[in-house]
Motif scaffolding. Structure first.
Motif, PDB file in Angstrom:
ATOM      1  N   LYS A  41      49.096  25.246  46.675  1.00 20.30           N
ATOM      2  CA  LYS A  41      50.301  25.963  46.256  1.00 20.30           C
ATOM      3  C   LYS A  41      49.843  27.063  45.316  1.00 20.30           C
ATOM      4  O   LYS A  41      48.766  26.961  44.726  1.00 20.30           O
ATOM      5  CB  LYS A  41      51.281  25.017  45.559  1.00 20.30           C
ATOM      6  CG  LYS A  41      51.853  23.980  46.506  1.00 20.30           C
ATOM      7  CD  LYS A  41      52.829  23.079  45.799  1.00 20.30           C
ATOM      8  CE  LYS A  41      53.335  22.041  46.789  1.00 20.30           C
ATOM      9  NZ  LYS A  41      54.134  21.023  46.139  1.00 20.30           N
ATOM     10  N   TYR A  42      50.648  28.108  45.153  1.00 23.34           N
ATOM     11  CA  TYR A  42      50.205  29.224  44.322  1.00 23.34           C
ATOM     12  C   TYR A  42      51.356  29.876  43.558  1.00 23.34           C
ATOM     13  O   TYR A  42      52.511  29.773  43.935  1.00 23.34           O
ATOM     14  CB  TYR A  42      49.497  30.283  45.171  1.00 23.34           C
ATOM     15  CG  TYR A  42      50.416  31.020  46.127  1.00 23.34           C
ATOM     16  CD1 TYR A  42      51.098  32.166  45.724  1.00 23.34           C
ATOM     17  CD2 TYR A  42      50.618  30.579  47.427  1.00 23.34           C
ATOM     18  CE1 TYR A  42      51.945  32.838  46.581  1.00 23.34           C
ATOM     19  CE2 TYR A  42      51.454  31.241  48.299  1.00 23.34           C
ATOM     20  CZ  TYR A  42      52.123  32.376  47.863  1.00 23.34           C
ATOM     21  OH  TYR A  42      52.974  33.039  48.724  1.00 23.34           O
ATOM     22  N   ASN A  43      50.975  30.555  42.479  1.00 24.41           N
ATOM     23  CA  ASN A  43      51.812  31.488  41.722  1.00 24.41           C
ATOM     24  C   ASN A  43      51.000  32.758  41.604  1.00 24.41           C
ATOM     25  O   ASN A  43      49.780  32.707  41.427  1.00 24.41           O
ATOM     26  CB  ASN A  43      52.125  30.966  40.315  1.00 24.41           C
ATOM     27  CG  ASN A  43      52.998  29.746  40.333  1.00 24.41           C
ATOM     28  OD1 ASN A  43      53.894  29.630  41.141  1.00 24.41           O
ATOM     29  ND2 ASN A  43      52.731  28.822  39.429  1.00 24.41           N
ATOM     30  N   ASN A  44      51.648  33.932  41.666  1.00 30.73           N
ATOM     31  CA  ASN A  44      50.900  35.187  41.595  1.00 30.73           C
ATOM     32  C   ASN A  44      51.784  36.338  41.188  1.00 30.73           C
ATOM     33  O   ASN A  44      53.000  36.204  41.106  1.00 30.73           O
ATOM     34  CB  ASN A  44      50.240  35.465  42.951  1.00 30.73           C
ATOM     35  CG  ASN A  44      51.246  35.961  43.968  1.00 30.73           C
ATOM     36  OD1 ASN A  44      51.447  37.158  44.078  1.00 30.73           O
ATOM     37  ND2 ASN A  44      51.901  35.055  44.697  1.00 30.73           N
ATOM     38  N   ASN A  45      51.149  37.484  40.996  1.00 30.62           N
ATOM     39  CA  ASN A  45      51.877  38.721  40.744  1.00 30.62           C
ATOM     40  C   ASN A  45      51.467  39.797  41.756  1.00 30.62           C
ATOM     41  O   ASN A  45      51.529  40.978  41.472  1.00 30.62           O
ATOM     42  CB  ASN A  45      51.636  39.214  39.308  1.00 30.62           C
ATOM     43  CG  ASN A  45      50.244  39.756  39.100  1.00 30.62           C
ATOM     44  OD1 ASN A  45      49.335  39.526  39.896  1.00 30.62           O
ATOM     45  ND2 ASN A  45      50.060  40.494  38.012  1.00 30.62           N
ATOM     46  N   LEU A  46      51.064  39.373  42.952  1.00 31.92           N
ATOM     47  CA  LEU A  46      50.604  40.304  43.972  1.00 31.92           C
ATOM     48  C   LEU A  46      51.789  40.925  44.710  1.00 31.92           C
ATOM     49  O   LEU A  46      52.701  40.237  45.138  1.00 31.92           O
ATOM     50  CB  LEU A  46      49.689  39.591  44.980  1.00 31.92           C
ATOM     51  CG  LEU A  46      48.466  38.903  44.381  1.00 31.92           C
ATOM     52  CD1 LEU A  46      47.726  38.115  45.448  1.00 31.92           C
ATOM     53  CD2 LEU A  46      47.544  39.916  43.736  1.00 31.92           C
ATOM     54  N   GLU A  47      51.733  42.232  44.866  1.00 28.72           N
ATOM     55  CA  GLU A  47      52.798  42.960  45.543  1.00 28.72           C
ATOM     56  C   GLU A  47      52.873  42.523  47.006  1.00 28.72           C
ATOM     57  O   GLU A  47      51.869  42.375  47.685  1.00 28.72           O
ATOM     58  CB  GLU A  47      52.507  44.458  45.460  1.00 28.72           C
ATOM     59  CG  GLU A  47      53.615  45.323  45.983  1.00 28.72           C
ATOM     60  CD  GLU A  47      53.305  46.785  45.817  1.00 28.72           C
ATOM     61  OE1 GLU A  47      53.678  47.541  46.714  1.00 28.72           O
ATOM     62  OE2 GLU A  47      52.697  47.151  44.805  1.00 28.72           O
ATOM     63  N   GLY A  48      54.079  42.307  47.479  1.00 24.19           N
ATOM     64  CA  GLY A  48      54.272  41.948  48.875  1.00 24.19           C
ATOM     65  C   GLY A  48      54.255  40.455  49.145  1.00 24.19           C
ATOM     66  O   GLY A  48      54.489  40.032  50.270  1.00 24.19           O
ATOM     67  N   LEU A  49      53.956  39.658  48.134  1.00 28.37           N
ATOM     68  CA  LEU A  49      53.959  38.207  48.292  1.00 28.37           C
ATOM     69  C   LEU A  49      55.048  37.610  47.420  1.00 28.37           C
ATOM     70  O   LEU A  49      55.333  38.124  46.337  1.00 28.37           O
ATOM     71  CB  LEU A  49      52.628  37.602  47.837  1.00 28.37           C
ATOM     72  CG  LEU A  49      51.442  37.661  48.762  1.00 28.37           C
ATOM     73  CD1 LEU A  49      50.239  36.996  48.113  1.00 28.37           C
ATOM     74  CD2 LEU A  49      51.734  37.012  50.088  1.00 28.37           C
ATOM     75  N   PRO A  50      55.641  36.510  47.875  1.00 30.23           N
ATOM     76  CA  PRO A  50      56.558  35.808  46.974  1.00 30.23           C
ATOM     77  C   PRO A  50      55.802  35.374  45.719  1.00 30.23           C
ATOM     78  O   PRO A  50      54.587  35.155  45.767  1.00 30.23           O
ATOM     79  CB  PRO A  50      56.998  34.585  47.775  1.00 30.23           C
ATOM     80  CG  PRO A  50      56.665  34.884  49.196  1.00 30.23           C
ATOM     81  CD  PRO A  50      55.526  35.860  49.167  1.00 30.23           C
ATOM     82  N   ASN A  51      56.476  35.240  44.606  1.00 30.32           N
ATOM     83  CA  ASN A  51      55.816  34.847  43.352  1.00 30.32           C
ATOM     84  C   ASN A  51      55.185  33.472  43.440  1.00 30.32           C
ATOM     85  O   ASN A  51      54.265  33.159  42.693  1.00 30.32           O
ATOM     86  CB  ASN A  51      56.804  34.882  42.192  1.00 30.32           C
ATOM     87  CG  ASN A  51      57.193  36.296  41.826  1.00 30.32           C
ATOM     88  OD1 ASN A  51      56.509  37.242  42.191  1.00 30.32           O
ATOM     89  ND2 ASN A  51      58.301  36.441  41.143  1.00 30.32           N
ATOM     90  N   SER A  52      55.688  32.626  44.339  1.00 30.81           N
ATOM     91  CA  SER A  52      55.095  31.305  44.512  1.00 30.81           C
ATOM     92  C   SER A  52      55.244  30.887  45.968  1.00 30.81           C
ATOM     93  O   SER A  52      56.077  31.421  46.701  1.00 30.81           O
ATOM     94  CB  SER A  52      55.758  30.288  43.590  1.00 30.81           C
ATOM     95  OG  SER A  52      57.131  30.183  43.888  1.00 30.81           O
ATOM     96  N   GLY A  53      54.407  29.938  46.358  1.00 27.67           N
ATOM     97  CA  GLY A  53      54.447  29.457  47.735  1.00 27.67           C
ATOM     98  C   GLY A  53      53.300  28.504  47.983  1.00 27.67           C
ATOM     99  O   GLY A  53      52.683  27.990  47.040  1.00 27.67           O
ATOM    100  N   SER A  54      53.015  28.297  49.253  1.00 28.67           N
ATOM    101  CA  SER A  54      51.885  27.442  49.621  1.00 28.67           C
ATOM    102  C   SER A  54      51.053  28.172  50.657  1.00 28.67           C
ATOM    103  O   SER A  54      51.519  29.128  51.292  1.00 28.67           O
ATOM    104  CB  SER A  54      52.373  26.096  50.147  1.00 28.67           C
ATOM    105  OG  SER A  54      53.150  26.277  51.310  1.00 28.67           O
ATOM    106  N   GLY A  55      49.821  27.703  50.822  1.00 35.32           N
ATOM    107  CA  GLY A  55      48.943  28.367  51.755  1.00 35.32           C
ATOM    108  C   GLY A  55      47.798  27.501  52.201  1.00 35.32           C
ATOM    109  O   GLY A  55      47.627  26.367  51.743  1.00 35.32           O
TER     110      GLY A  55
END
Length: 179
Positions: A41-55
């Protein structure tokens, strides 16, 4: 003053090295496997991605693929392809060898050296469980971007490379950004 800083650096290096040794011993099947799968699972500030999700990250000896649901990234032969599900756009660009080396050398004997050598380009921070046999969280920083992955599972699994590394989106609008 410099003696103390050097002493702290040496002690920190020894502790990190020891921690990685415990992790690599427990996860040797994963590390030695030619095919690797990491779920998270992740949290990020990358443009074009949801702020959190799984991968998921799939890695073999020559390529890797990151599937974040709405964004799919694959690197093969120094070419990075990014597909955006929402916009049906495929971006093709030159890969980033320093970033690629993280995936291709994941937890190898020289992994810690690689991270240290590239500390000016990116920063990785690992958080281990109490007995140092599993990684609980990885924080990564590159320029103004950051991502934190957690609930990480290192899976030793033989998978079919021909299907996992398929990257075929014939209806996508393609942007080739390579030199």
């Amino acid at each position: 003053m410099y003696r103390y800083l050097f002493f702290i650096f040496v002690i920190t290096s020894i502790c990190i090295s020891n921690t990685f040794s415990k992790f690599t011993l427990k996860n040797s099947n994963f590390i030695q496997s030619p095919n690797k799968l990491i779920t998270f699972k992740y949290n990020n500030n990358l443009e074009g991605l949801p702020n959190s999700g799984s991968g998921k990250i799939f890695i073999d000896s020559t390529k890797y693929k990151i599937d974040l649901g709405k964004q799919i990234i694959m690197v093969n032969d120094k070419v990075l392809k990014r597909y955006n599900v929402n916009t049906n756009q495929l971006f093709i660009e030159n890969s980033h060898p320093k970033v690629d080396s993280i995936f291709f050398n994941l937890f190898s004997d020289n992994f810690l050296d690689l991270i240290y050598e590239n500390k000016n380009d990116y920063n990785l921070k690992f958080k281990f469980n109490k007995d140092s046999t599993n990684i609980v969280e990885i924080g990564a920083w590159y320029q103004n971007y950051n991502i934190k992955i957690y609930d990480i599972e290192f899976i030793y699994q033989n998978f079919d490379n021909s299907t996992v590394f398929m990257f075929n989106y014939p209806e996508a609008f393609i942007f080739d950004l390579r030199d």
